[in-house]
Design a protein around this motif. Structure first.
Motif, PDB file in Angstrom:
ATOM      1  N   GLY A 297      20.321 -11.973  27.615  1.00  0.00           N
ATOM      2  CA  GLY A 297      19.975 -12.985  26.628  1.00  0.00           C
ATOM      3  C   GLY A 297      18.731 -13.747  27.026  1.00  0.00           C
ATOM      4  O   GLY A 297      17.879 -14.068  26.185  1.00  0.00           O
ATOM      5  N   SER A 298      18.603 -14.018  28.330  1.00  0.00           N
ATOM      6  CA  SER A 298      17.429 -14.749  28.818  1.00  0.00           C
ATOM      7  C   SER A 298      16.134 -14.027  28.480  1.00  0.00           C
ATOM      8  O   SER A 298      15.169 -14.637  28.000  1.00  0.00           O
ATOM      9  N   GLY A 299      16.089 -12.728  28.741  1.00  0.00           N
ATOM     10  CA  GLY A 299      14.873 -11.967  28.470  1.00  0.00           C
ATOM     11  C   GLY A 299      14.511 -11.952  27.001  1.00  0.00           C
ATOM     12  O   GLY A 299      13.328 -11.993  26.632  1.00  0.00           O
ATOM     13  N   CYS A 300      15.532 -11.907  26.134  1.00  0.00           N
ATOM     14  CA  CYS A 300      15.272 -11.903  24.695  1.00  0.00           C
ATOM     15  C   CYS A 300      14.675 -13.217  24.228  1.00  0.00           C
ATOM     16  O   CYS A 300      13.638 -13.248  23.557  1.00  0.00           O
ATOM     17  N   VAL A 301      15.323 -14.328  24.595  1.00  0.00           N
ATOM     18  CA  VAL A 301      14.803 -15.616  24.111  1.00  0.00           C
ATOM     19  C   VAL A 301      13.468 -15.963  24.768  1.00  0.00           C
ATOM     20  O   VAL A 301      12.623 -16.612  24.146  1.00  0.00           O
ATOM     21  N   GLN A 302      13.248 -15.533  25.997  1.00  0.00           N
ATOM     22  CA  GLN A 302      11.948 -15.748  26.630  1.00  0.00           C
ATOM     23  C   GLN A 302      10.843 -14.999  25.882  1.00  0.00           C
ATOM     24  O   GLN A 302       9.718 -15.513  25.740  1.00  0.00           O
ATOM     25  N   SER A 303      11.154 -13.812  25.409  1.00  0.00           N
ATOM     26  CA  SER A 303      10.149 -13.022  24.691  1.00  0.00           C
ATOM     27  C   SER A 303       9.769 -13.675  23.369  1.00  0.00           C
ATOM     28  O   SER A 303       8.585 -13.745  23.012  1.00  0.00           O
ATOM     29  N   ILE A 304      10.771 -14.159  22.636  1.00  0.00           N
ATOM     30  CA  ILE A 304      10.482 -14.866  21.396  1.00  0.00           C
ATOM     31  C   ILE A 304       9.710 -16.148  21.695  1.00  0.00           C
ATOM     32  O   ILE A 304       8.733 -16.492  21.008  1.00  0.00           O
ATOM     33  N   GLU A 305      10.121 -16.836  22.740  1.00  0.00           N
ATOM     34  CA  GLU A 305       9.469 -18.093  23.121  1.00  0.00           C
ATOM     35  C   GLU A 305       8.011 -17.881  23.501  1.00  0.00           C
ATOM     36  O   GLU A 305       7.144 -18.723  23.202  1.00  0.00           O
ATOM     37  N   ALA A 306       7.699 -16.771  24.155  1.00  0.00           N
ATOM     38  CA  ALA A 306       6.309 -16.502  24.538  1.00  0.00           C
ATOM     39  C   ALA A 306       5.403 -16.471  23.305  1.00  0.00           C
ATOM     40  O   ALA A 306       4.297 -17.037  23.313  1.00  0.00           O
ATOM     41  N   LEU A 307       5.876 -15.826  22.241  1.00  0.00           N
ATOM     42  CA  LEU A 307       5.083 -15.797  21.007  1.00  0.00           C
ATOM     43  C   LEU A 307       5.048 -17.164  20.346  1.00  0.00           C
ATOM     44  O   LEU A 307       4.029 -17.578  19.813  1.00  0.00           O
ATOM     45  N   ARG A 308       6.178 -17.873  20.388  1.00  0.00           N
ATOM     46  CA  ARG A 308       6.213 -19.212  19.785  1.00  0.00           C
ATOM     47  C   ARG A 308       5.195 -20.133  20.440  1.00  0.00           C
ATOM     48  O   ARG A 308       4.497 -20.901  19.767  1.00  0.00           O
ATOM     49  N   ILE A 309       5.106 -20.067  21.767  1.00  0.00           N
ATOM     50  CA  ILE A 309       4.170 -20.929  22.494  1.00  0.00           C
ATOM     51  C   ILE A 309       2.732 -20.653  22.061  1.00  0.00           C
ATOM     52  O   ILE A 309       1.962 -21.579  21.768  1.00  0.00           O
ATOM     53  N   LEU A 310       2.356 -19.366  22.043  1.00  0.00           N
ATOM     54  CA  LEU A 310       0.980 -19.021  21.663  1.00  0.00           C
ATOM     55  C   LEU A 310       0.677 -19.478  20.241  1.00  0.00           C
ATOM     56  O   LEU A 310      -0.411 -20.005  19.961  1.00  0.00           O
ATOM     57  N   LYS A 311       1.634 -19.323  19.354  1.00  0.00           N
ATOM     58  CA  LYS A 311       1.448 -19.763  17.976  1.00  0.00           C
ATOM     59  C   LYS A 311       1.340 -21.284  17.903  1.00  0.00           C
ATOM     60  O   LYS A 311       0.491 -21.831  17.185  1.00  0.00           O
ATOM     61  N   ALA A 312       2.168 -21.988  18.674  1.00  0.00           N
ATOM     62  CA  ALA A 312       2.147 -23.452  18.669  1.00  0.00           C
ATOM     63  C   ALA A 312       0.823 -23.995  19.184  1.00  0.00           C
ATOM     64  O   ALA A 312       0.373 -25.080  18.777  1.00  0.00           O
ATOM     65  N   LEU A 313       0.180 -23.256  20.082  1.00  0.00           N
ATOM     66  CA  LEU A 313      -1.113 -23.671  20.639  1.00  0.00           C
ATOM     67  C   LEU A 313      -2.291 -23.193  19.796  1.00  0.00           C
ATOM     68  O   LEU A 313      -3.443 -23.323  20.208  1.00  0.00           O
ATOM     69  N   ASN A 314      -1.969 -22.639  18.624  1.00  0.00           N
ATOM     70  CA  ASN A 314      -2.997 -22.155  17.686  1.00  0.00           C
ATOM     71  C   ASN A 314      -3.873 -21.077  18.303  1.00  0.00           C
ATOM     72  O   ASN A 314      -5.063 -20.964  17.971  1.00  0.00           O
ATOM     73  N   TYR A 315      -3.259 -20.280  19.185  1.00  0.00           N
ATOM     74  CA  TYR A 315      -4.002 -19.170  19.779  1.00  0.00           C
ATOM     75  C   TYR A 315      -4.116 -18.036  18.771  1.00  0.00           C
ATOM     76  O   TYR A 315      -3.137 -17.635  18.142  1.00  0.00           O
ATOM     77  N   THR A 316      -5.323 -17.516  18.589  1.00  0.00           N
ATOM     78  CA  THR A 316      -5.564 -16.394  17.689  1.00  0.00           C
ATOM     79  C   THR A 316      -5.682 -15.121  18.525  1.00  0.00           C
ATOM     80  O   THR A 316      -6.672 -14.933  19.241  1.00  0.00           O
TER      81      THR A 316
END
Length: 461
Positions: A297-316
């Motif tokens: 479960g940790s690996g799954c939510v970390q993977s989603i979180e990695a994309l969420r972080i980049l999106k939250a920082l407005n990274y293109t």
């Protein structure tokens, strides 16, 4: 064809980024600091994990829990407004445990109940269970030296512990796990009626740690179970005092026909090279009697979180970045194979794939699978990552689910957390939400987001 794919892959860095230069260090350090700050102050992975483990729980392939996990993680990525969220069809094995297993040590008139768990893929015992004398071995060689005359009609007890002197617990695991994977067949070849395997953990406890077995073609098929380490110690001690000690065990598992399931894929579309992909993922399935918090479960939510972080920082992103929840790592790897087969059929070029499947503990680094040049290119970022506690960048393992991408030229990276506690929980009923630290989980997600950022910017050479 292989040469053509290699040439194509070696040209990818020129398309995906620019050479890493010392002049970029400060800007990259500042952005990675933002990644870690966002994860630690605004991270969502812990609450996603809470729901996945406590509201859904065990998620073995083919189960109702696995289906609920697919629906849930899809909804999470949709709620985060990823550019695209899709389900990828996968046919998966459907093994069910059935009624809880029973076991007891029978020493004359003394009967002691002990905890066991059927190994994944095992057959059931006959109705009413098996009671037989026990023969203890530490290796397959020792078993073979005993021969059929001494093994026939008995339960073989594989009692080689993980080597506690190994600093890397995964190395210790690798040195013992063949007993679980192949022990039943090795015992069956010599006429044994059952196999009992010491749980794969360095800790002495009362939790049996399950895992898959593999029946060898042509070998007799006998039931097999894991026994807790405390019970293994007791059984061994009892056998030394009384070699005529017997063991009774009963299990009710069965293998049903394969069923349809899904990988869950969310992506952020690349603006410069949308047809080039960077994948980050974990496996959505877990063993049935555990919440599967650390595994995986940790690996799954970390993977989603990695994309969420980049999106939250407005990274293109330059390249398309995908978070993939792979189905069926525990007893078949069908999700990883299906994903790689689909990528090959669609002629998708995957620059790199990152997997988190070693628990939600403090991240220490990344293991890298690729060419010498690719490893060296990523290892040049060691100074940048070490400022955030990520000191270990070097050769290592990628991960089971991303492994099928390797023949397509994809660089594989496995997140390497502190491994000392992982096998305390691996495949056992104590792998619960409470065993995961929010801060450690967030740090792992941040490390993965930072690695995605660097690969997306500079490529893999």
């Amino acid at each position: 064809m292989k040469k053509l794919l290699t040439l194509l892959f070696l040209s990818v860095p020129a398309l995906t980024g620019t050479a890493f230069a010392q002049s970029d260090y400060q800007a990259d350090s500042v952005f990675i600091r933002k990644i870690f700050s966002n994860a630690l102050s605004e991270g969502k992975s812990y609450e996603w994990l809470r729901y996945l483990t406590q509201q859904i729980g065990g998620r073995l392939s083919g189960s109702e829990g696995a289906a609920k996990a697919v629906t849930y993680t899809k909804s999470v990525m949709e709620a985060e407004h990823f550019d695209q969220v899709t389900l990828q069809n996968v046919m998966v094995p459907h093994w069910v445990r059935g009624a809880k297993e029973k076991a007891r040590i029978v020493n004359g008139k003394q009967k002691i109940e002990v905890p066991i768990a059927a190994l994944g893929g095992s057959i059931a015992t006959p109705k009413g269970g098996i009671t037989a004398n026990v023969i203890e071995v530490k290796s397959f060689q020792q078993l073979r030296e005993l021969g059929a005359d001494k093994v026939k009609g008995k339960i073989v007890f594989f009692n080689r512990p993980m080597d506690a002197t190994k600093i890397n617990t995964f190395e210790a695991y690798a040195g013992a796990v063949e007993q679980r994977g192949s022990g039943a067949s090795e015992a069956g070849k010599l006429g044994a009626v059952g196999a009992i395997v010491r749980s794969m953990t360095t800790r002495l406890d009362d939790f049996p740690h399950t895992g898959s077995l593999r029946y060898a073609s042509g070998a007799p098929i006998i039931p097999a179970a894991a026994i807790s380490t405390n019970a293994a110690e007791l059984l061994s001690k009892t056998l030394k005092a009384n070699p005529e000690t017997q063991l009774y065990f009963e299990q009710n598992c069965e293998t049903l026909p394969d069923v349809p399931s899904h990988n869950v894929i969310g992506e952020l579309k690349g603006q410069r090279n949308p047809a080039l992909y960077i994948v980050v993922g974990g496996h959505l399935d877990s063993w049935d009697f555990a919440q599967g918090a650390h595994d995986d479960g940790s690996g799954c939510v970390q993977s989603i979180e990695a994309l969420r972080i980049l999106k939250a920082l407005n990274y293109t992103p330059n390249n398309t970045i995908r978070a993939v929840m792979f189905m069926n790592e525990e007893n078949g790897v069908k999700g990883g194979i299906a994903y790689a087969d689909s990528a090959k059929a669609k002629k998708e070029t995957h620059i790199a794939a990152i997997e988190s499947d070693r628990g939600g503990f403090t991240p220490l680094g990344f293991g890298i699978v690729g060419t010498s040049a690719q490893k060296a290119g990523i290892m040049r970022w060691r100074k940048l990552f070490s400022a955030f506690g990520i000191h270990e960048l070097g050769p290592g393992g990628g991960g089971v689910d991303i492994g099928p991408l390797a023949p397509q030229g994809t660089v594989l990276l496995g997140l390497v957390p502190d491994s000392q506690r992982y096998f305390d929980y691996h495949h056992a009923a104590n792998d619960k939400f409470e065993a995961v630290s929010k801060r450690e989980l967030d740090l792992g997600a941040a490390a993965m987001a930072a690695m995605i950022y660097m690969i997306d910017k500079y490529g893999v050479e």
